[in-house]
Scaffold this active site. Structure first.
Site, mmCIF file in Angstrom:
data_model
loop_
_atom_site.group_PDB
_atom_site.id
_atom_site.type_symbol
_atom_site.label_atom_id
_atom_site.label_comp_id
_atom_site.label_asym_id
_atom_site.label_seq_id
_atom_site.Cartn_x
_atom_site.Cartn_y
_atom_site.Cartn_z
ATOM 1 N N LYS A 193 17.008 -15.971 -37.249
ATOM 2 C CA LYS A 193 18.148 -17.285 -36.058
ATOM 3 C C LYS A 193 17.887 -17.014 -34.735
ATOM 4 O O LYS A 193 19.364 -16.575 -35.049
ATOM 5 C CB LYS A 193 17.903 -18.478 -36.656
ATOM 6 N N ARG A 218 -6.508 -11.501 -54.109
ATOM 7 C CA ARG A 218 -7.390 -12.136 -55.016
ATOM 8 C C ARG A 218 -8.821 -12.239 -54.347
ATOM 9 O O ARG A 218 -10.044 -12.076 -54.532
ATOM 10 C CB ARG A 218 -7.050 -12.186 -56.006
ATOM 11 N N HIS A 277 20.558 -19.661 -47.526
ATOM 12 C CA HIS A 277 20.770 -19.696 -46.198
ATOM 13 C C HIS A 277 22.647 -20.215 -45.909
ATOM 14 O O HIS A 277 22.571 -19.328 -45.353
ATOM 15 C CB HIS A 277 19.979 -20.769 -45.704
ATOM 16 N N ASP A 336 17.773 -23.014 -53.507
ATOM 17 C CA ASP A 336 16.518 -23.181 -52.590
ATOM 18 C C ASP A 336 17.781 -23.076 -52.069
ATOM 19 O O ASP A 336 17.182 -22.104 -50.480
ATOM 20 C CB ASP A 336 15.739 -24.087 -52.062
HETATM 21 C C1 BG6 Z 1 13.410 -22.563 -47.064
HETATM 22 C C2 BG6 Z 1 13.711 -22.919 -48.041
HETATM 23 O O1 BG6 Z 1 14.230 -21.132 -47.231
HETATM 24 O O2 BG6 Z 1 14.254 -22.587 -46.025
HETATM 25 C C3 BG6 Z 1 12.532 -24.760 -47.739
HETATM 26 O O3 BG6 Z 1 12.592 -23.187 -49.254
HETATM 27 C C4 BG6 Z 1 13.489 -25.222 -46.327
HETATM 28 O O4 BG6 Z 1 13.262 -25.445 -48.458
HETATM 29 C C5 BG6 Z 1 13.506 -23.866 -45.368
HETATM 30 O O5 BG6 Z 1 13.073 -26.344 -46.202
HETATM 31 C C6 BG6 Z 1 14.723 -24.696 -44.288
HETATM 32 O O6 BG6 Z 1 13.821 -23.358 -43.216
HETATM 33 P P1 BG6 Z 1 14.559 -24.239 -41.736
HETATM 34 O O7 BG6 Z 1 14.576 -22.648 -40.994
HETATM 35 O O8 BG6 Z 1 13.417 -24.805 -41.187
HETATM 36 O O9 BG6 Z 1 15.894 -24.646 -41.893
#
Ligand code: BG6
Length: 484
Positions: free
Chosen positions: A181, A43, A239, A234
């Protein structure tokens, strides 16, 4: 064929911190497909030049010494901006015109990156569809969707259904930056390009697996978002479960998107669903002191900032081998590690004094920082009778390979531009991951069990977590990076 990378929600943090720096690195290494253009849509009113200048500052900050002003000038000639509102159909019609102009009306490969706030994902996809921006017209159209992909199984299904109204599954790239990674990809290589690990990678040799994603930072400025999400949404749903899948999957028949993802999904499908009693016994939650004072956190919030969970994978390979998953904010250090703890020898020949650690081999895959792998095994201490000591055999990326390890987004953005979805989550995978988390989230929301333990920042979560492990006859591998 021209390639165009369109960022929706372009004025946000992700664009500045991750996306454009990653594209710049790819340009610097000459990896971007020829004729790649970047178009920002959001925007804020910007001219092309004003946006380029704004990005230049951010990229200079995030890529440090790799910033070369001359190179940036050449790169930024391929960057454009289109001011528009996700809610306005007319803004997508004008975007379509601008894209056609930039691409000289040729057939093109276009990747739309949804970097907006998640509440706009459905609307953004709908607008792309309505403006004809998903039509391939002899080219390719793809959409990359950031996490969080839904907030539970029901919302993930709804989002999948909306996305599928406009894009076919092969066009949808759900991003989880952990898959970008290097060490995570190297785990595939370790397992499937070597013969020595496969025979022992199962219940006959492995006692348990620990996967820890510890963060030293607290929730910081993201407290408002985090308070609704919590550690499970999260970090675990995406992950940590990705790391579980890569660690536990069977070898795919070939390295190709669907073959890889079929095997990953089977792992999730084999995870034993949790009953309420399982959740009380096999999950653990904590909240660091000071969390309640963060701006954006609801008074008296019971959001967990730390959790550990024991999962069982009911298949032939993993029957009886617990997977311990753990993650938290405000912990002692930043480290992500997968620890494969092998069985103790069935009979110990060498009597030794009391010791803390078991006589068991351990393979530590250090995903970050200081990426590498360590194998721990028993050795004889010289000139000390038959005293034993656990000794490390180390592989460090930094020592073996020159150069800097690329940021996860570099690999993933390039894969999306080139049409390789192997490292992106498929619709069924995301839904299966929510199916693992949903029973836990539901039970946590309605019950006082398991207890939400407070913990001091700078530790390995609540002390009771150590006891929780000890009660199961095991020890957390509480080590800040073993490799430096
Ligand atoms: C993100 C989360 O997906 O991954 C964050 O929302 C977290 O809370 C982050 O800090 C961690 O990523 P990395 O690559 O720093 O381990």
């Amino acid at each position: 064929m021209p390639h165009t990378f369109v960022i929706l929600g372009a004025s946000g943090d992700l664009t500045h911190r991750k996306l454009v720096p990653a594209l710049y690195h790819l340009f610097r290494k000459n990896r971007l497909p020829k004729e790649t253009r970047i178009v920002g849509f959001s925007r804020t009113a910007f001219s092309h030049d004003a946006w380029r200048e704004d990005l230049a500052k951010a990229v200079a900050r995030y890529v440090g010494n790799d910033f070369d002003p001359g190179l940036w000038d050449r790169f930024s000639q391929h960057i454009y901006y289109h001011a528009g509102d996700i809610g306005q159909a007319a803004d997508f019609t004008s975007l379509a015109k601008q894209l056609a102009q930039i691409e000289n009306s040729q057939a093109s490969t276009r990747v739309y990156y949804l970097a907006t706030s998640p509440q706009f994902y459905e609307q953004a996809v709908e607008q792309l569809g309505r403006a004809g921006l998903a039509d391939e017209n002899g080219g390719q159209r793809r959409v990359i969707i950031e996490k969080p992909f839904g907030t539970d199984l029901a919302t993930a299904r709804e989002l999948n259904a909306s996305v599928h109204q406009v894009f076919r599954e092969r066009q949808v790239y759900r991003i989880d930056h952990y898959l970008g990674k290097e060490t995570v990809q190297n785990l595939l290589v370790l397992r499937f390009a070597n013969t020595i690990f496969e025979p022992i990678w199962n219940r006959n040799y492995i006692d348990h697996v620990q996967i820890t994603v510890a963060e030293e930072v607290d929730v910081g400025r993201r407290a408002g978002y985090y308070d609704n999400a919590g550690v499970l949404r999260d970090m675990f749903q995406n992950h940590l479960l990705q790391l579980v899948m890569i660690t536990a999957m069977e070898a795919p028949v070939r390295y190709e998107a669907d073959a890889v993802r079929n095997e990953k999904v089977k792992v999730l499908q084999a995870i034993r669903p949790m009953s309420a009693a399982d959740v009380h016994r096999d999950t653990f939650r904590g909240q660091y002191h000071g969390y309640l004072d963060a701006d954006g956190v609801r008074p008296g919030s019971r959001t967990a900032t730390f959790s550990s969970i024991k999962l069982w994978i009911d298949n032939w390979r993993w029957q009886g081998v617990p997977f311990y998953l753990r993650s938290g904010k405000a912990m002692s250090c930043r480290t992500t590690q997968i620890v494969v703890q092998f069985n103790e020898p069935p009979h110990m020949l060498f009597p030794d004094g009391p010791r803390d650690a078991a006589y068991a081999n351990r393979l530590v895959i250090q995903v970050q920082p200081a990426e590498g792998i360590q194998l721990q095994f028993e050795t004889k201490v010289p000139d000390a009778g038959m005293r034993l000591r656990q000794t490390p055999l180390d592989f460090r990326y930094q020592r073996e390979f020159r150069g800097v390890i690329p940021e996860a987004y570099e690999r993933l953005l390039l894969d999306a531009l080139e049409g390789d979805a192997s490292l992106f989550a498929r619709a069924d995978e995301v839904e299966a991951a929510w199916s693992v988390c949903d029973p836990i989230l539901q039970e946590w929301a309605k019950s006082d069990l398991p207890t939400l333990y407070p913990y001091e920042p700078g530790l390995w979560g609540p002390e009771e977590s150590t006891q929780w492990m000890a009660d199961q006859g095991r020890l957390w591998f509480d080590n800040c990076p073993v490799l430096h």
